[in-house]
Write an enzyme that holds these catalytic residues in place. Structure first.
Site, PDB file in Angstrom:
ATOM      1  N   GLY A   3       0.823  -1.215   0.000  1.00 23.53           N
ATOM      2  CA  GLY A   3       0.000   0.000   0.000  1.00 23.53           C
ATOM      3  C   GLY A   3       0.854   1.261   0.000  1.00 23.53           C
ATOM      4  N   TYR A 123      -4.444 -18.851   5.679  1.00 25.47           N
ATOM      5  CA  TYR A 123      -4.296 -17.624   4.871  1.00 25.47           C
ATOM      6  C   TYR A 123      -4.811 -17.878   3.451  1.00 25.47           C
ATOM      7  CZ  TYR A 123      -1.691 -13.992   2.259  1.00 25.47           C
ATOM      8  OH  TYR A 123      -1.321 -12.956   1.426  1.00 25.47           O
ATOM      9  N   PRO A 150      -0.385 -12.008  -6.926  1.00 28.17           N
ATOM     10  CA  PRO A 150       1.041 -11.665  -6.847  1.00 28.17           C
ATOM     11  C   PRO A 150       1.880 -12.813  -6.299  1.00 28.17           C
ATOM     12  CG  PRO A 150      -0.324 -10.107  -5.585  1.00 28.17           C
ATOM     13  CD  PRO A 150      -1.160 -11.315  -5.891  1.00 28.17           C
ATOM     14  N   ASN A 152       5.642 -13.745  -4.294  1.00 31.28           N
ATOM     15  CA  ASN A 152       6.180 -13.199  -3.033  1.00 31.28           C
ATOM     16  C   ASN A 152       6.796 -11.815  -3.246  1.00 31.28           C
ATOM     17  OD1 ASN A 152       5.944 -15.836  -1.608  1.00 31.28           O
ATOM     18  ND2 ASN A 152       7.442 -16.426  -3.157  1.00 31.28           N
ATOM     19  N   ARG A 174      18.239 -11.421  10.408  1.00 29.35           N
ATOM     20  CA  ARG A 174      19.026 -12.420  11.129  1.00 29.35           C
ATOM     21  C   ARG A 174      20.518 -12.351  10.751  1.00 29.35           C
ATOM     22  NH1 ARG A 174      16.934 -18.105  10.788  1.00 29.35           N
ATOM     23  NH2 ARG A 174      18.467 -18.345  12.439  1.00 29.35           N
TER      24      ARG A 174
END
Ligand SMILES: NC(=O)c1ccc[n+]([C@@H]2O[C@H](COP(=O)([O-])OP(=O)(O)OC[C@H]3O[C@@H](n4cnc5c(N)ncnc54)[C@H](OP(=O)(O)O)[C@@H]3O)[C@@H](O)[C@H]2O)c1
Length: 297
Positions: A3, A123, A150, A152, A174
């Site tokens: 967004g 999901y 879409p 990833n 990480r």
């Protein structure tokens, strides 16, 4: 993430009459609030980009939140979009709604042709509900909907939580933490052999505007780069960008997810949309953004 990038692109493209409600002012799970919002603001075109998203870890730990919040939000938004007769609604699906064993690269026709991957089924089930809801309102009431699928996405605005975020921001964080602490070993979930496709957030956001302007069908349409990489190679790339010099180990006792996932995006590419930011450039931008966030804190 998506967004914010879209807002930047809309402004750059000269769109000024943007209505950008924040979650604190408009909880999309609250139907009454959404009705008041539509009644007062009278939006014409809607990009419904609010959702609860996350990687395998978050999907495993919070499946009820993923299915409840996402389903509630899109049902409320689609119902109001129809009631208030908006001109067009964009609702993004996701590559994870395709069957686990779909033929690769995955064409739009594979939708609902087989069993789903179990690691993010809540999901995916919410997204499938949203896609079918949008298509049903189109069929029954003529609501103009566009449904991109879409691959990833990653980039500026991503969540960098070490455990609950998607693979790229989680690895950036990480590796950077390990470098700062002089850790000489990082363990990554899964075998590292799975193959994935990634799209830089601005390329995805451009595709959403492109589809809003140029695509008039409720049939789903894939959005991806069609460039694939193994998680192992991705980890090596990120380690190099971050300058982490320790060892990288893979924990094969942890789930991998689908072995290969690449979308066949030839349809949108034939329409004239093209991604511009390659993975190396995108990772550099994302890492620099992460460092900026660290300095601010
Ligand atoms: N990222 C990807 O790889 C990817 C891939 C395929 C599809 N998509 C889809 O693209 C869309 C955007 O994803 P994203 O990665 O940009 O997600 P994101 O960065 O997590 O943004 C989601 C936004 O939704 C808001 N939100 C969550 N619950 C809300 C509620 N109850 N009421 C109002 N707002 C709420 C969040 O607000 P807070 O900031 O307050 O939490 C956040 O601003 C989603 O539909 C996602 O499923 C994303």
């Amino acid at each position: 993430m998506v967004g914010s990038s879209l807002v930047k692109i809309l402004k750059e493209s000269g769109y000024s009459n943007l209505i950008l409600p924040k979650r604190r002012d408009l909880d999309l799970k609250n139907q009454r609030k959404i009705e008041e919002f539509f009644s007062e603001e009278k939006p014409e075109y809607i990009f419904h980009l609010a959702a609860v998203v996350g990687g395998i870890h978050a999907n495993s730990n919070y499946p009820a939140k993923f299915i409840y919040d996402n389903t509630q939000m899109h049902l409320n938004v689609i119902e109001c979009a129809n009631k208030f007769e908006i001109k067009k609604l964009l609702f993004p699906g996701s590559a994870c709604t395709y069957p686990k064993l779909a033929k690769q690269p995955i064409a739009e026709e594979s939708f609902l042709s087989g069993f789903l991957e179990s690691t993010n089924i809540a999901y995916a089930a919410a997204k499938i509900n949203g896609i079918i809801t949008a298509q049903s309102y189109c069929k029954q009431f003529g609501l103009n909907v566009v449904i991109p699928m879409p691959t990833n996405a990653y980039g500026i605005g991503d969540h960098f939580d070490a455990e609950n975020s998607h693979v790229i921001p989680a690895l950036i964080r990480r590796f950077n933490d390990a470098k700062l602490k002089n850790d000489n070993e990082i363990v990554i979930w899964g075998s590292g052999n799975v193959i994935r496709e990634f799209i830089y957030v601005d390329d995805l956001a451009y595709s959403l505007l492109f589809l809003m302007l140029n695509y008039d069908s409720s049939n789903i349409i894939n959005v991806g780069t069609m460039v694939e990489i193994s998680i192992k190679d991705l980890a090596l790339k990120i380690a190099k960008i971050v300058d982490y010099k320790g060892e990288i180990k893979f924990d094969v006792s942890k789930p991998d997810g689908v072995l290969r996932k690449c979308l066949d995006s030839s349809k949108i590419k034939q329409m004239g949309w093209k991604d511009k930011v390659d993975l190396d450039q995108g990772l550099e931008k994302t890492y620099n953004h992460y460092l900026t966030l660290q300095n601010v804190k």
